[in-house]
Each structure stands twice: as C-alpha cells, then as structure tokens.
Design a protein around this motif. Structure first.
Motif, mmCIF file in Angstrom:
data_model
loop_
_atom_site.group_PDB
_atom_site.id
_atom_site.type_symbol
_atom_site.label_atom_id
_atom_site.label_comp_id
_atom_site.label_asym_id
_atom_site.label_seq_id
_atom_site.Cartn_x
_atom_site.Cartn_y
_atom_site.Cartn_z
ATOM 1 N N ASP A 55 0.835 -1.210 0.000
ATOM 2 C CA ASP A 55 0.000 0.000 0.000
ATOM 3 C C ASP A 55 0.865 1.254 0.000
ATOM 4 N N ASP A 56 1.918 1.259 0.807
ATOM 5 C CA ASP A 56 2.803 2.416 0.875
ATOM 6 C C ASP A 56 3.482 2.660 -0.471
ATOM 7 N N ALA A 57 3.881 1.590 -1.145
ATOM 8 C CA ALA A 57 4.551 1.728 -2.437
ATOM 9 C C ALA A 57 3.578 2.200 -3.520
ATOM 10 N N ALA A 58 2.313 1.882 -3.402
ATOM 11 C CA ALA A 58 1.322 2.242 -4.411
ATOM 12 C C ALA A 58 0.800 3.671 -4.245
ATOM 13 N N ARG A 59 0.997 4.259 -3.072
ATOM 14 C CA ARG A 59 0.506 5.624 -2.838
ATOM 15 C C ARG A 59 1.355 6.611 -3.621
ATOM 16 N N PRO A 60 0.709 7.624 -4.203
ATOM 17 C CA PRO A 60 1.495 8.653 -4.906
ATOM 18 C C PRO A 60 2.333 9.437 -3.906
ATOM 19 N N SER A 61 3.458 9.867 -4.353
ATOM 20 C CA SER A 61 4.351 10.631 -3.500
ATOM 21 C C SER A 61 3.726 11.976 -3.181
ATOM 22 N N SER A 66 7.984 20.118 -8.701
ATOM 23 C CA SER A 66 9.132 21.028 -8.613
ATOM 24 C C SER A 66 10.169 20.533 -7.610
ATOM 25 N N GLN A 67 9.749 19.707 -6.643
ATOM 26 C CA GLN A 67 10.677 19.183 -5.644
ATOM 27 C C GLN A 67 11.394 17.937 -6.131
ATOM 28 N N ARG A 68 10.955 17.342 -7.234
ATOM 29 C CA ARG A 68 11.563 16.090 -7.707
ATOM 30 C C ARG A 68 12.841 16.311 -8.369
#
Length: 68
Positions: A55-61, A66-68
């Motif tokens: 679930d944590d991996a599937a959640r969008p960041s 602009s921070q990426r």
C-alpha cells in the motif's frame, strides 16, 4: 459425548452415577491450539506487513513536481 472424549470419568456404585472431570485431555488440546496460534499469528503478521508495504509503495508521493 464428554465421556467418549475422555473428559469425564463415570463410576456407577449401585444406582448412583458419579462423574469426575479429567482435564488432562483439555491441556493437550490447549497446547495444540497454542502451537497453531503462534504459527498463524506469525504468518498473519508477515502478511499484514507485506500488504502495508505494498500500500505504501502504491501511494502517490506527496512531493510536488518542482521538488523532484
């Protein structure tokens, strides 16, 4: 039924039926239950951790582009 399961012992002196509880078979059953409780508890904890990680991996960041 309890007598056939070995949980009570019956004696019949004359016309009186006396039953006595024998808890030893219950102790063996509880040991069996505890064994599988530990077995499945560990397996279910591992499954929960794996599902939560998925679930944590599937959640969008939460970072904006602009921070990426």
């Amino acid at each position: 039924m309890l007598e056939r399961a070995g949980l009570i012992a019956r004696s019949v002196p004359g016309r009186t039926h006396t039953c006595r509880l024998d808890a030893a078979p219950m102790h063996a059953g509880m040991e069996w239950i505890r064994h599988y409780e530990r077995f499945w508890g560990g397996r279910l904890d591992a499954l929960q951790a794996a599902l939560e990680a998925e679930d944590d991996a599937a959640r969008p960041s939460h970072k904006s582009r602009s921070q990426r």
